[in-house]
Design a protein around this motif. Structure first.
Motif, PDB file in Angstrom:
ATOM      1  N   VAL A   1       0.869  -1.178   0.000  1.00  0.00           N
ATOM      2  CA  VAL A   1       0.000   0.000   0.000  1.00  0.00           C
ATOM      3  C   VAL A   1       0.904   1.226   0.000  1.00  0.00           C
ATOM      4  N   THR A   2       0.857   2.012  -1.049  1.00  0.00           N
ATOM      5  CA  THR A   2       1.809   3.109  -1.222  1.00  0.00           C
ATOM      6  C   THR A   2       1.119   4.466  -1.148  1.00  0.00           C
ATOM      7  N   GLY A   3       1.938   5.498  -0.887  1.00  0.00           N
ATOM      8  CA  GLY A   3       1.462   6.867  -0.900  1.00  0.00           C
ATOM      9  C   GLY A   3       0.496   7.203   0.215  1.00  0.00           C
TER      10      GLY A   3
ATOM     11  N   ALA B   1      -1.810  -5.942   0.503  1.00  0.00           N
ATOM     12  CA  ALA B   1      -3.011  -5.411  -0.128  1.00  0.00           C
ATOM     13  C   ALA B   1      -3.652  -6.481  -0.993  1.00  0.00           C
ATOM     14  N   ASP B   2      -4.981  -6.472  -1.062  1.00  0.00           N
ATOM     15  CA  ASP B   2      -5.723  -7.434  -1.873  1.00  0.00           C
ATOM     16  C   ASP B   2      -6.756  -6.690  -2.715  1.00  0.00           C
TER      17      ASP B   2
ATOM     18  N   LEU C   1      -7.339  -5.968   2.502  1.00  0.00           N
ATOM     19  CA  LEU C   1      -6.141  -6.742   2.803  1.00  0.00           C
ATOM     20  C   LEU C   1      -6.378  -8.217   2.558  1.00  0.00           C
ATOM     21  N   THR C   2      -5.293  -8.932   2.386  1.00  0.00           N
ATOM     22  CA  THR C   2      -5.370 -10.389   2.344  1.00  0.00           C
ATOM     23  C   THR C   2      -5.817 -10.900   3.719  1.00  0.00           C
ATOM     24  N   ASP C   3      -6.244 -12.154   3.769  1.00  0.00           N
ATOM     25  CA  ASP C   3      -6.771 -12.696   5.018  1.00  0.00           C
ATOM     26  C   ASP C   3      -5.733 -12.701   6.138  1.00  0.00           C
ATOM     27  N   ASP C   4      -4.445 -12.819   5.777  1.00  0.00           N
ATOM     28  CA  ASP C   4      -3.409 -12.790   6.813  1.00  0.00           C
ATOM     29  C   ASP C   4      -3.030 -11.376   7.226  1.00  0.00           C
ATOM     30  N   GLY C   5      -3.584 -10.371   6.551  1.00  0.00           N
ATOM     31  CA  GLY C   5      -3.350  -8.982   6.916  1.00  0.00           C
ATOM     32  C   GLY C   5      -1.995  -8.435   6.534  1.00  0.00           C
TER      33      GLY C   5
END
Length: 543
Positions: free
Chosen positions: A164-166, A199-200, A192-196
């Motif tokens: 996750v940028t910027g 980014a998803d 987010l992905t399930d594992d946190g």
């Protein structure tokens, strides 16, 4: 007075080498000055101020000194809180409480220098703890990293780039769909992905914040600091607008709610629910709030603010009671924060703060001490063992070194330390904001140096043997006095220059920092530090 006259006068005073008693004039009545009289705080370890008055009431701040952007986690009967570390390394100190009022540090989560780390988010998901932290990648762009642990006291993982940028100011939330999301400044969101850990999905707009009237005196719109909670089927989005510094009336707390993390969001009719409306108030630029339920089930806000006339202490952690209206909106109920308030009910009081005095017999880096903006290879400059701590040199002066720094939270205090110098070692005691703003005294084996507002004064040098020296600094409501001793503190020589430091704050020098006690060392030979002592000064200003 010309520079030559001033230089000659200083030389004459220095040459006399006669100890001068410290004399202060009695201060005028507090109502005739912009500096407010000291409220009657409780006093704890080393007379440091504490919020708990011991009579069922408290007086802000709950964590004094530079502790901005509080993020708070309730975990059973325990509360954990951490703050923005900025460039301090080791950093991200985790504080613990059982009553929302008395807090003490229990762990440090980040041991790897990450440059400038802004507002972080501490959360728990299932059986793991997470801290989402914004930092700059080696290439210079901002990104959200994450560290995690199975116990809140660690060990914590190395930072993981989420992709996750910027962005800054992350806030974790689990949506009504069971998925994990981050909200960030803007106010934007990303799944987010399930594992946190990554980014998803794309970063997208989430909420257009409530806007104050155009004639309000603020720094900037600056939507930031989102925090989310779910209550009675609603998601509440708590954020800040108005800018975090600038005029005292800048920062404020606003609220919106939605049945879904995806919106639409409805603004609270009571916005802003926290806002400094006058420079006469005791706390300025109040914002970046977390809502938290207390031990007895009542509700509270924890946010930061600048103390009137003491921006030098940075943004401090404040606690204010709140209530929910019949139609489900929050309202702040603390009122005048210059007066004591009833403590949270149902909590079990615990320790508050910790001793700052340090005999250097054990490693207190990460809890008390940190290096200011160190390079990765500088983190091992301090070596424990024997009689004190050996601090290897860095740079040529405080202006290009990475001093050891310690945050303080009192309006007036005395700090004292001993130095032993060998070879070409140079060491000194500072009040340090950043490399552009500091004051202090330094000692080489044969010279005493004076640093005034980030520059050394060559004309003020004093020739004297300093192989073993103690130095004492008194900061009395932003007026700073130095003394030094060459007989282990049995007699003291008053340094001839005093300094006024109230202007050393973010509104002048940027960086959102505070004036911290600093210890520096330069030269090829390490300096030995021993017996650091700290004591707060109680009572009204004497100047």
């Amino acid at each position: 007075m010309t520079d030559i006259t001033r230089r000659n006068l200083f030389k004459a005073v220095a040459a006399s080498a006669v100890a001068v008693p410290l004399v202060r004039a009695t201060r005028a009545d507090a109502t005739e000055t912009c500096v407010p009289a000291d409220p009657h705080w409780g006093h704890g370890i080393e007379d440091q101020r504490k919020a708990d008055l011991g009579n069922g009431r408290y007086l802000n701040p709950i964590v004094a000194g530079d502790h901005p952007d509080p993020t708070v986690l309730k975990d059973g009967d325990d509360y954990y809180m951490t703050f923005t570390p900025f460039t301090a390394s080791p950093g991200i100190v985790i504080w613990h409480s059982t009553d929302l009022l008395n807090w003490s540090p229990v762990a440090t989560a980040l041991h790897k220098p990450m440059g400038n780390v802004f507002a972080v988010n501490l959360c728990k998901y299932k059986d793991r703890y997470y801290i989402y932290l914004p930092a700059q990648r080696p290439g210079g762009d901002w990104a959200i990293f994450v560290i995690w642990a199975r116990q809140v006291t660690g060990p914590w993982s190395d930072p993981i780039d989420t992709g996750v940028t910027g962005c800054i100011d992350p806030a974790h939330v689990v949506g009504e769909d069971g998925k994990r999301y981050l909200f960030v400044n803007g106010i934007r969101m990303v799944r987010l992905t399930d594992d946190g850990l990554a980014a998803d999905g794309p970063l997208k707009h989430a909420y257009t914040p409530w806007h104050y009237p155009s004639d309000w005196v603020v720094e900037d719109f600056a939507p930031e600091g989102p925090k989310l909670l779910r209550r009675d089927g609603w998601f509440y989005l708590v954020s800040a607008v108005g800018g975090t510094a600038g005029p005292p009336t800048s920062h404020m707390v606003i609220v919106a709610r939605s049945r879904s993390v995806h919106g639409p969001w409805e603004n609270c009719p009571h916005n802003p629910i926290v806002h400094t409306r006058s420079a006469a108030e005791p706390w300025w630029s109040r914002g970046h709030a977390t809502f938290i339920d207390g031990p007895a089930g009542d509700w509270w806000m924890i946010y930061h603010g600048y103390e009137n006339s003491f921006r030098t202490l940075g943004r401090q952690a404040l606690l204010e009671p709140m209530e929910w209206t019949a139609d489900g909106w929050p309202v702040a109920t603390g009122g005048d924060l210059s007066r004591p308030l009833p403590i949270p009910a149902g909590g079990k009081p615990g320790p508050a703060g910790f001793a700052l005095s340090d005999d250097f017999s054990s490693n207190r880096f990460g809890i008390q001490w940190a290096f200011h903006d160190p390079r990765p290879d500088e983190i091992q400059r301090a070596r424990y063992g024997g009689n004190g701590l050996q601090l290897a040199g860095a740079g040529h002066s405080p202006a290009d070194s990475s001093p050891m720094v310690c945050r303080v939270g009192d309006r007036a205090y005395v700090a004292e330390i001993g130095f032993e110098l060998s070879g070409d070692a140079e060491a000194g005691l500072l009040l340090f904001y950043n490399h552009k703003a500091f004051v202090g005294v330094g000692f080489t084996p044969d010279t005493i140096k004076t640093f005034e507002y980030a520059q050394e004064l060559p004309w003020a040098r004093i020739k004297r043997d300093n192989r073993r020296v103690r130095v004492r600094m008194t900061n009395d409501h932003n007026v700073v006095t130095f003394e030094y001793s060459h007989d282990d503190g049995h007699s003291w020589q008053l340094h001839t220059i005093r300094m006024e430091v109230s202007g050393i704050n973010h509104n002048v020098f940027g960086d959102f920092l505070s004036l911290r006690v600093g210890l520096y060392s330069t030269g090829a030979t390490p300096a030995r530090l021993h017996d650091f002592r700290y004591r707060a000064i109680k009572g009204n200003p004497l100047i």
